[in-house]
Design a protein around this motif. Structure first.
Motif, PDB file in Angstrom:
ATOM      1  N   SER A 129      55.769  49.196  22.105  1.00  0.00           N
ATOM      2  CA  SER A 129      54.591  48.429  21.689  1.00  0.00           C
ATOM      3  C   SER A 129      54.978  47.512  20.544  1.00  0.00           C
ATOM      4  N   VAL A 130      54.564  46.250  20.663  1.00  0.00           N
ATOM      5  CA  VAL A 130      54.814  45.285  19.587  1.00  0.00           C
ATOM      6  C   VAL A 130      53.454  44.913  18.990  1.00  0.00           C
ATOM      7  N   ILE A 131      53.314  45.094  17.680  1.00  0.00           N
ATOM      8  CA  ILE A 131      52.021  44.942  17.000  1.00  0.00           C
ATOM      9  C   ILE A 131      52.121  43.835  15.948  1.00  0.00           C
ATOM     10  N   ASP A 132      51.124  42.986  15.911  1.00  0.00           N
ATOM     11  CA  ASP A 132      51.041  41.961  14.866  1.00  0.00           C
ATOM     12  C   ASP A 132      50.568  42.642  13.573  1.00  0.00           C
ATOM     13  N   MET A 133      51.328  42.470  12.501  1.00  0.00           N
ATOM     14  CA  MET A 133      51.011  43.213  11.284  1.00  0.00           C
ATOM     15  C   MET A 133      49.960  42.532  10.404  1.00  0.00           C
ATOM     16  N   ALA A 134      49.484  41.333  10.818  1.00  0.00           N
ATOM     17  CA  ALA A 134      48.383  40.721  10.064  1.00  0.00           C
ATOM     18  C   ALA A 134      47.053  41.125  10.690  1.00  0.00           C
ATOM     19  N   THR A 135      47.008  41.074  12.025  1.00  0.00           N
ATOM     20  CA  THR A 135      45.724  41.370  12.695  1.00  0.00           C
ATOM     21  C   THR A 135      45.683  42.802  13.222  1.00  0.00           C
ATOM     22  N   TRP A 136      46.816  43.501  13.178  1.00  0.00           N
ATOM     23  CA  TRP A 136      46.949  44.853  13.718  1.00  0.00           C
ATOM     24  C   TRP A 136      46.526  44.909  15.186  1.00  0.00           C
ATOM     25  N   SER A 137      46.878  43.844  15.925  1.00  0.00           N
ATOM     26  CA  SER A 137      46.564  43.841  17.359  1.00  0.00           C
ATOM     27  C   SER A 137      47.864  43.929  18.160  1.00  0.00           C
ATOM     28  N   LEU A 138      47.735  44.351  19.401  1.00  0.00           N
ATOM     29  CA  LEU A 138      48.900  44.508  20.271  1.00  0.00           C
ATOM     30  C   LEU A 138      49.353  43.133  20.763  1.00  0.00           C
ATOM     31  N   VAL A 139      50.615  42.781  20.467  1.00  0.00           N
ATOM     32  CA  VAL A 139      51.145  41.489  20.911  1.00  0.00           C
ATOM     33  C   VAL A 139      51.687  41.623  22.324  1.00  0.00           C
ATOM     34  N   ALA A 152      42.537  49.778   9.631  1.00  0.00           N
ATOM     35  CA  ALA A 152      42.412  49.348  11.025  1.00  0.00           C
ATOM     36  C   ALA A 152      42.858  50.480  11.929  1.00  0.00           C
ATOM     37  N   SER A 153      42.541  50.347  13.203  1.00  0.00           N
ATOM     38  CA  SER A 153      43.128  51.285  14.162  1.00  0.00           C
ATOM     39  C   SER A 153      43.820  50.480  15.253  1.00  0.00           C
ATOM     40  N   LEU A 154      44.786  51.120  15.910  1.00  0.00           N
ATOM     41  CA  LEU A 154      45.650  50.408  16.858  1.00  0.00           C
ATOM     42  C   LEU A 154      45.645  51.109  18.203  1.00  0.00           C
ATOM     43  N   PRO A 155      45.759  50.357  19.283  1.00  0.00           N
ATOM     44  CA  PRO A 155      45.892  51.011  20.584  1.00  0.00           C
ATOM     45  C   PRO A 155      47.333  51.498  20.755  1.00  0.00           C
ATOM     46  N   LEU A 156      47.564  52.822  20.674  1.00  0.00           N
ATOM     47  CA  LEU A 156      48.941  53.330  20.748  1.00  0.00           C
ATOM     48  C   LEU A 156      48.993  54.625  21.559  1.00  0.00           C
ATOM     49  N   ALA A 157      48.772  54.519  22.863  1.00  0.00           N
ATOM     50  CA  ALA A 157      48.886  55.711  23.707  1.00  0.00           C
ATOM     51  C   ALA A 157      50.360  55.980  24.011  1.00  0.00           C
ATOM     52  N   ALA A 199      49.333  63.576  19.802  1.00  0.00           N
ATOM     53  CA  ALA A 199      48.549  63.677  21.030  1.00  0.00           C
ATOM     54  C   ALA A 199      47.488  62.580  21.141  1.00  0.00           C
ATOM     55  N   SER A 200      47.419  61.707  20.148  1.00  0.00           N
ATOM     56  CA  SER A 200      46.310  60.754  20.124  1.00  0.00           C
ATOM     57  C   SER A 200      46.645  59.478  20.901  1.00  0.00           C
ATOM     58  N   GLU A 201      45.605  58.731  21.276  1.00  0.00           N
ATOM     59  CA  GLU A 201      45.788  57.448  21.949  1.00  0.00           C
ATOM     60  C   GLU A 201      45.753  56.299  20.938  1.00  0.00           C
ATOM     61  N   GLN A 202      45.472  56.629  19.690  1.00  0.00           N
ATOM     62  CA  GLN A 202      45.265  55.620  18.658  1.00  0.00           C
ATOM     63  C   GLN A 202      46.236  55.786  17.500  1.00  0.00           C
ATOM     64  N   GLY A 203      46.622  54.660  16.909  1.00  0.00           N
ATOM     65  CA  GLY A 203      47.310  54.706  15.638  1.00  0.00           C
ATOM     66  C   GLY A 203      46.326  54.265  14.563  1.00  0.00           C
ATOM     67  N   VAL A 204      46.552  54.647  13.331  1.00  0.00           N
ATOM     68  CA  VAL A 204      45.674  54.155  12.264  1.00  0.00           C
ATOM     69  C   VAL A 204      46.501  53.501  11.170  1.00  0.00           C
ATOM     70  N   VAL A 205      45.915  52.485  10.559  1.00  0.00           N
ATOM     71  CA  VAL A 205      46.566  51.794   9.450  1.00  0.00           C
ATOM     72  C   VAL A 205      45.855  52.240   8.182  1.00  0.00           C
TER      73      VAL A 205
END
Ligand code: DHE
Length: 493
Positions: free
Chosen positions: A367-377, A332-337, A316-322
């Motif tokens: 969603s495509v995420i960069d695994m070094a910066t954990w940002s949304l590509v 890190a946390s990720l934008p993953l709604a 149910a969350s809008e965020q992912g966590v690393v």
């Protein structure tokens, strides 16, 4: 036949006191208990509890009671039960059990049934490439087909327990496979001999299984009871059953268990407590537990290929966590709604780095995420929410299905570098098409036509042209021995 006559007679008795509401419990004992068990926990038929029957709610469950289920031993009861009885039975089956059964080591060991006819063989009884065998789970009639990945010949087709879920797990040499049903049955099958070795019921309602990196232990994640069962892969006997509870004592269901090969451990996602568990499988610290504390429960995981990082999301969350598994802390946390389905995520090299991609269960996007910066590509818009993604080292494409909504007959082929959809396949308009697996060399992609009279559709993975269709009964997942045991880049966990 005798059972039917008794049923009909008993129905007359029930009908004669027709003023009363149907007594669903009595109807169950009369008509269902013989096959499904007096406590609804299963017998020769599956358990009839809400946890395993969620997909049969509504008219579908009434239809099965009235008309039976094709390709199973479930007969229809419309001639002995009227619609009020059927509605009452449906409500009864949708009611959770008053008491959660204690399914401990003795119950599990007592359920174990080994195949007396099984004979081990010194080498495969077939001439195919043992590393290019692909298993197709056919949920339509609860079978698995064993495919030669070069010729696409079906080498065997064997019955599985009812309602297999999640990926079967291969032994590290690819010789044995372990298959789990939602009712907690674990089946061991010898691919070389094309024979079942045995079965055991490791839980009452189970989620998935994971194999230890040395191939000796098989972990089973359970919702009912709230335990983790670990079986010996050699003979399916119980090694340990652990009650699962948070450090504050809150009991928790186990959402899933995963193998972390480099760490020689199992990683557990816990549904009801904000913790991740790591269970060691190294012989010197066998089954030692480590708790990683979180702020909220995470129930769906993706792992970096080195298993240093775990990416998790609460549904149910809008965020992912690393989570850094080495440090045991959030990195890190990720934008993953939009309900990411991280368990189906895959990763691949791109631009000198690595990206991970996940479909979403509630929105038409990847969603495509960069695994070094954990940002949304990038967010790739799709024709609807998808369930599964797959790729392979030897293909420039990612395949992603559209599992939900009006476009569930579509499957997108996406360029791994440009992240653009290069083609949308529509091999069976109006029918569900989902889940992809590659052959060992990545040259062919196998797609499920997810229908009762379905098929595995084989594509040339370079030209994207259809090569062949193999008729199958509602094929769901497909699993190539090599891609799985080598942790191929394009395969989900
Ligand atoms: Fe699955 C894998 C959880 C519903 C078919 N599914 C998994 C895994 C998890 C999971 C944790 C990874 C386990 C593994 O392979 O070891 N699935 C869930 C859910 O929480 C969810 C959303 C709700 C539920 O009822 O449990 C869910 N799953 C479904 C379905 O409705 C599907 C489409 C049909 C079915 O069989 O029930 C389905 N799930 C699958 C398949 C895999 C899977 C085919 C293996 C994918 C793979 O390629 O490895």
């Amino acid at each position: 036949m005798i059972r039917r006559m008794i049923s009909t007679l008993s129905l007359c008795v029930i009908a004669s006191s027709a003023i009363a509401e149907p007594d669903a419990g009595a109807l169950y004992q009369e008509h269902c208990a013989e096959c499904h068990g007096p406590s609804r926990l299963g017998g020769i038929g599956p358990a009839l509890i809400p946890q395993t029957l969620r997909r049969m709610y509504g008219p579908k469950m009434q239809d099965v009671i009235a008309n039976g289920r094709v390709a199973t031993q479930m007969i229809g009861y419309s001639d002995v039960l009227d619609s009020d009885d059927i509605i009452a039975l449906e409500a009864y089956l949708k009611t959770p059990l008053a008491e959660v059964p204690n399914w401990g080591p003795d119950d599990i060991n007592a359920s174990r049934v080994m195949n007396d006819d099984y004979t081990a063989v010194a080498a495969p009884v077939w001439a195919s490439d043992p590393m290019n065998i692909t298993l197709v789970v056919e949920t339509g009639d609860h079978h698995v087909s064993v495919l030669d990945g070069d010729t696409f010949e079906v080498l065997d087709r064997f019955a599985t327990p009812f309602a297999v879920h999640g990926g079967p797990k291969f032994s590290p040499d690819g010789r044995y496979v372990f298959i789990m049903s939602r009712d907690g049955w674990v089946q061991k099958y010898d691919i070389w001999a094309l024979q079942e070795v045995g079965q055991v019921r490791a839980g009452v309602n189970s989620r998935n299984i994971a194999m230890s990196s040395d191939g000796k232990h098989l972990a089973v994640a359970n919702y009912l009871p709230m335990t983790l069962t670990i079986l010996s892969t050699a003979d399916l006997t119980v090694e340990t059953v652990t009650d699962v509870a948070g450090s504050d004592g809150t009991p928790s269901r186990v959402s899933a268990v995963y193998q972390a090969p480099q760490r020689e451990s199992f990683i557990l996602a816990l549904k009801d407590t904000p913790e991740i568990w790591e269970i060691a499988t190294k012989p010197e610290v066998l089954f030692e537990r480590r708790r990683i504390m979180l702020t909220e429960p995470l129930d769906d995981f993706f792992f970096s290929p080195d298993y240093r990082y775990l990416i998790g999301a609460a549904r149910a969350s809008e965020q992912g966590v690393v989570i850094d598994l080495e440090q045991g802390s959030v990195a890190a946390s990720l934008p993953l709604a939009g309900m990411p389905h991280l368990g189906s995520g895959i990763s691949w090299p791109r631009d000198g780095g690595r990206v991970l991609a996940t479909p979403h269960l509630s929105e038409g996007m990847i969603s495509v995420i960069d695994m070094a910066t954990w940002s949304l590509v990038k967010t790739i818009k799709t024709d609807g929410p998808g369930f599964f993604m797959r790729s392979h080292e030897n293909t420039p494409y990612v395949w992603a299905d559209v599992f939900f909504g009006p476009n569930r007959d579509k499957i997108h082929v996406i360029d791994k570098q440009t992240l653009e959809i290069v083609k949308t396949l529509d091999p069976a308009p109006g029918k569900t098409v989902a889940h992809v697996e590659f052959t060992k060399d990545g040259k062919h992609a196998l797609v499920s036509l997810w229908e009762d009279d379905g098929a595995v559709i084989i594509y040339d993975a370079a030209t994207l042209e259809e090569v062949k269709r193999l008729p199958m009964r509602k094929p769901s997942g497909k699993y190539n021995v090599w891609n799985k045991i080598s942790f191929s880049d394009g395969t989900s966990h």
